[in-house]
Design a protein around this motif. Structure first.
Motif, short mmCIF file in Angstrom:
data_model
loop_
_atom_site.label_atom_id
_atom_site.label_comp_id
_atom_site.label_asym_id
_atom_site.label_seq_id
_atom_site.Cartn_x
_atom_site.Cartn_y
_atom_site.Cartn_z
N ALA A 56 37.78 42.42 21.27
CA ALA A 56 36.62 42.19 22.12
C ALA A 56 36.30 40.71 22.15
N GLY A 57 36.15 40.17 23.34
CA GLY A 57 35.79 38.76 23.46
C GLY A 57 36.94 37.79 23.35
N CYS A 58 38.16 38.29 23.22
CA CYS A 58 39.32 37.41 23.09
C CYS A 58 39.39 36.49 24.30
N MET A 59 39.26 35.19 24.09
CA MET A 59 39.09 34.28 25.22
C MET A 59 40.22 34.31 26.24
N PRO A 60 41.49 34.12 25.82
CA PRO A 60 42.54 34.11 26.84
C PRO A 60 42.71 35.45 27.53
N GLU A 61 42.71 36.54 26.75
CA GLU A 61 43.01 37.84 27.35
C GLU A 61 41.91 38.31 28.30
N ILE A 62 40.64 38.06 27.94
CA ILE A 62 39.56 38.48 28.82
C ILE A 62 39.60 37.67 30.11
N SER A 63 39.96 36.38 29.99
CA SER A 63 39.95 35.55 31.20
C SER A 63 41.05 35.95 32.17
N VAL A 64 42.12 36.62 31.70
CA VAL A 64 43.14 37.05 32.66
C VAL A 64 42.94 38.47 33.15
N ARG A 65 41.88 39.13 32.71
CA ARG A 65 41.65 40.51 33.18
C ARG A 65 41.54 40.60 34.70
N PRO A 66 40.78 39.70 35.36
CA PRO A 66 40.74 39.78 36.83
C PRO A 66 42.13 39.63 37.44
N ILE A 67 42.95 38.77 36.82
CA ILE A 67 44.29 38.54 37.35
C ILE A 67 45.15 39.78 37.17
N LEU A 68 45.00 40.45 36.04
CA LEU A 68 45.77 41.69 35.83
C LEU A 68 45.36 42.75 36.83
N ARG A 69 44.05 42.79 37.15
CA ARG A 69 43.60 43.78 38.13
C ARG A 69 44.22 43.50 39.49
N ARG A 70 44.33 42.20 39.83
CA ARG A 70 44.93 41.84 41.11
C ARG A 70 46.41 42.21 41.14
N VAL A 71 47.11 41.90 40.05
CA VAL A 71 48.53 42.26 39.97
C VAL A 71 48.68 43.77 40.09
N SER A 72 47.79 44.48 39.42
CA SER A 72 47.83 45.95 39.44
C SER A 72 47.70 46.48 40.86
N LEU A 73 46.79 45.89 41.64
CA LEU A 73 46.59 46.34 43.02
C LEU A 73 47.77 45.94 43.90
N ASP A 74 48.19 44.68 43.77
CA ASP A 74 49.26 44.17 44.63
C ASP A 74 50.57 44.90 44.39
N MET A 75 50.86 45.18 43.12
CA MET A 75 52.19 45.72 42.80
C MET A 75 52.13 47.21 42.50
N ASP A 76 50.98 47.81 42.76
CA ASP A 76 50.82 49.26 42.63
C ASP A 76 51.22 49.75 41.23
N ILE A 77 50.70 49.07 40.20
CA ILE A 77 50.96 49.54 38.84
C ILE A 77 49.62 49.62 38.09
N PRO A 78 49.18 50.82 37.74
CA PRO A 78 47.89 50.95 37.07
C PRO A 78 47.88 50.23 35.72
N VAL A 79 46.78 49.53 35.45
CA VAL A 79 46.64 48.82 34.18
C VAL A 79 45.36 49.27 33.51
N LEU A 80 45.47 49.84 32.30
CA LEU A 80 44.28 50.24 31.55
C LEU A 80 43.91 49.10 30.62
#
Lengths: 365, 310
Positions: A300-324
């Protein structure tokens, strides 16, 4: 025998532990943080420190109480909080009056202070290090077999049992010869497990922060939960590749930083510290390779990983791969984690049904 | 990232989120864009509305400044031709920024500023000075070099003036013992964070001074984060005679502060300077903060009274 404790790295701890004998040390380690150590860490650490810090601290306090004299951890030159772990760990251990000497290793020259202190002879040191690398390879083989077999096993628990047996034998093997012999015997052991080859398991990649990816206590044994839900997992923190990347060795390394940075570039220009870049790159790679989904694990609160969460969501939408996206802290409950993973797997199975259903309709049309 | 379309004759508006880099380089960006002929539109000052806007779109585990950034971005993104979100890798030579600042433009493009024009430039004082970064910015907008150079001069001057103005406003009103307020510039200088705390302290007749970030001539230490090292340097150089206490304004989930607070506590303990941290999040109630500040100030008065009695 003088003991040394270092933070656990899941199954890889076995490989690292074997490299200490040439230094005249015996490892005081385990492959998962213990609940007692966690409690000690939570009490002594600053409240808002990240979870791996509390795990490290708890482990060192537990070791110091058991009379261990030396502790070892990594140095970091990155942007995340890991850089300050050593300073704070030393300070807190001193304030608690614990007499454990903390070394750190990494980015400190060809003959680091830690190695200089114990001053091993060259040949035993080289042999030990080669053995450690061999063991890392064998661990990767054991894990890959485990990930492939567990979702297919007929009797739950068989795969885990064989895995632990292999890991235990690896732990006690003292020479390269024994290690290589074990490595040759592993495929047969896993083949002997009764499986249902008719199942078509989902394939999920695990990405995120190192400690939470590897420490089975911190991640509530995610690999096991997913495996028993009939999922073939791949854990994308691989120590061999990591060490090669630290030393810029490209030979035999499929996942060089350069390659991963190139993959991630359309979505993330610079790595945000930690393993944020790897998380994005592996998600993209797994999408290309047809994985059903990804699970992103971080404290929780991990600086690098939390900051890329929006990017992972975008990749997930663009490439049709669900990310939990899961985050872990000291209050996370196993029940909660299991529920989320079960729900995610259900969603992925539904998606698969829908996809194959629509393919059938297309074929008929 | 799409190449931004070149600046055209018509009044081109560029949106500047009032967050992070806006406070780290006060007065710089609006002046620079205005001088090269682009109308800067800075988002409104942070408020509850910004937070409400952010709540729908931002990442739950972000620190509060990052949540507000998303709110500011969302506010202006459809009102301008382009938004400015630089990639802040280092704002102080020899140091690195908080890792979240280095992923801001990528995260913005991924969600809040999706399919909008985002103007980005890498700010990295370890690789090139700010003036060269601004030259690069002018080049990206296809502005003539002469115009850009003059704009850089004016913008740097405006920043110096603004920093001097801030220092003047933030220094203690009266001589004698005072409280030092520390925090990252994007929390401490953002009224949304600090206003109520500062007003409360003033109502308690406390003489306060806000730490200055203008000086870049800070010795390197083991602390590599830009703003954290400036705070560290300040705290290592102060003495008990000057400051009655130190209050740090921080944000929940600030990774930098979570490590720095322990280090600062140690330094101030050795100097016998009382230290308090106020950690804000979107649920912070005014009453709670007020109570803590009153208690802190009171406890220091009792300490003074008892030492003067004995």
């Amino acid at each position: 025998m003088t003991h040394l404790v270092f933070p656990n790295l899941g199954n890889y701890t076995i490989a690292l532990a074997s490299d200490l004998s040439c230094l005249g040390l015996e490892a005081w380690v385990s492959t998962a943080t213990s609940p007692e150590a966690m409690k000690l860490g939570i009490e002594a650490a600053p409240e808002s420190a990240c979870l791996p810090f509390k795990a490290h601290l708890g482990l060192f306090i537990e070791a110091a109480n058991a009379g261990v004299e030396y502790a070892l951890m990594v140095n970091s030159i990155g942007a995340c909080r890991l850089r300050y772990y050593r300073y704070l760990l030393e300070k807190i251990l001193k304030d608690l009056g614990l007499k454990i000497h903390l070394f750190s290793l990494g980015y400190d020259g060809v003959k680091p202070p830690f190695i200089r202190y114990f001053d091993p002879d060259l040949l035993p040191f080289v042999k030990s290090t080669v053995l450690a690398f061999r063991k890392i390879k064998v661990i990767d083989i054991i894990e890959l077999k485990t990930w492939r077999t567990r979702p297919l096993e007929i009797s739950p628990g068989n795969t885990s049992r064989v895995m632990y047996e292999c890991l235990h034998e690896l732990n006690v093997s003292k020479t390269s010869k024994e290690t290589m012999a074990l490595s040759r015997a592993i495929p047969a052991r896993f083949s002997a497990i009764p499986v249902d080859k008719g199942r078509n398991p989902l394939k999920i990649g695990l990405i995120g922060e190192v400690s939470v990816l590897r420490d089975k206590f911190l991640n509530h044994n995610v690999e096991n939960i997913l495996g028993s839900l009939g999922v073939e997992v791949r854990n994308f923190f691989l120590l061999g590749a990591e060490i090669r990347n630290i030393f810029h060795i490209e030979l035999g390394n499929k996942n060089t930083r350069k390659y991963l940075a190139k993959l991630a570039r359309p979505y993330l220009k610079y790595g945000g510290g930690g393993h944020a870049l790897e998380s994005v790159a592996h998600t993209i790679r797994c999408a290309h390779e047809g994985y059903d989904g990804m699970v992103h694990l971080c404290p929780a609160g991990c600086m690098p990983e939390i900051s890329v969460r929006p990017i992972l969501r975008r990749v997930s939408l663009d490439m049709d791969i669900p990310v939990l996206q899961c985050s872990f802290d000291e209050h996370t409950s196993s029940g909660g984690v299991t529920t989320r993973l079960e729900a995610f797997v259900d969603v992925l199975l539904e998606r698969r049904k829908k996809k194959s259903g629509s393919e059938k309709v297309q074929k008929e049309a | 990232m799409r190449k931004p379309r070149p600046f055209s004759e018509k009044a081109f508006k560029i949106g500047i989120p009032r967050s992070f880099f806006y406070y780290i380089y006060p007065g710089l960006w609006e002046t620079f864009f205005r001088e090269i002929g682009i109308e800067p539109v800075v988002s409104r000052p942070s408020s509850r509305k910004t937070l409400e806007l952010a709540a729908f779109i931002t990442e739950a585990e972000h620190c509060l400044p990052n949540k507000l950034f998303d709110g500011h971005l969302a506010e202006i993104v459809d009102k301008v031709d382009m938004v400015f979100v630089p990639r802040l890798l280092s704002s102080l030579k020899g140091h690195i920024s908080c890792p979240k600042l280095s992923t801001l433009p990528d995260a913005a493009l991924a969600e809040v500023a999706r399919e909008r024009d985002v103007l980005c430039v890498d700010i990295n004082e370890n690789v090139r000075p700010l003036s060269k970064t601004l030259l690069e910015l002018g080049r990206k907008l296809s502005i003539g070099k002469r115009t850009v150079r003059s704009a850089i001069e004016n913008a740097m001057r405006a920043m110096k003036d603004r920093e001097a103005e801030l220092d003047q406003r933030n220094k203690a009103k009266t001589k004698g013992k005072r409280f030092l307020i520390v925090g990252h510039p994007y929390t401490m200088h953002d009224a949304f964070f600090s206003e109520s705390i500062l007003r409360k302290l003033e109502s308690l007749n406390v003489n306060i001074e806000l730490m200055s970030f203008a000086n870049n001539d800070v010795p390197e230490s083991f602390i590599r984060w830009c703003t954290s090292n400036k705070m560290y340097h300040k705290l290592t150089t102060i003495s008990k005679g000057e400051y009655a206490g130190v209050i740090q304004i921080s944000s929940f989930n600030c990774g930098c502060d979570s490590m720095m607070i322990e280090i600062f506590r140690n330094i101030l303990k050795e100097k016998s300077i009382p230290y308090m941290v106020i950690i804000l999040d979107e649920h912070t109630a005014q009453a709670g903060t007020d109570t803590r500040l009153e208690a802190f100030v009171d406890s220091l008065e009792w300490q003074d009274d008892s030492s003067s009695v004995s």
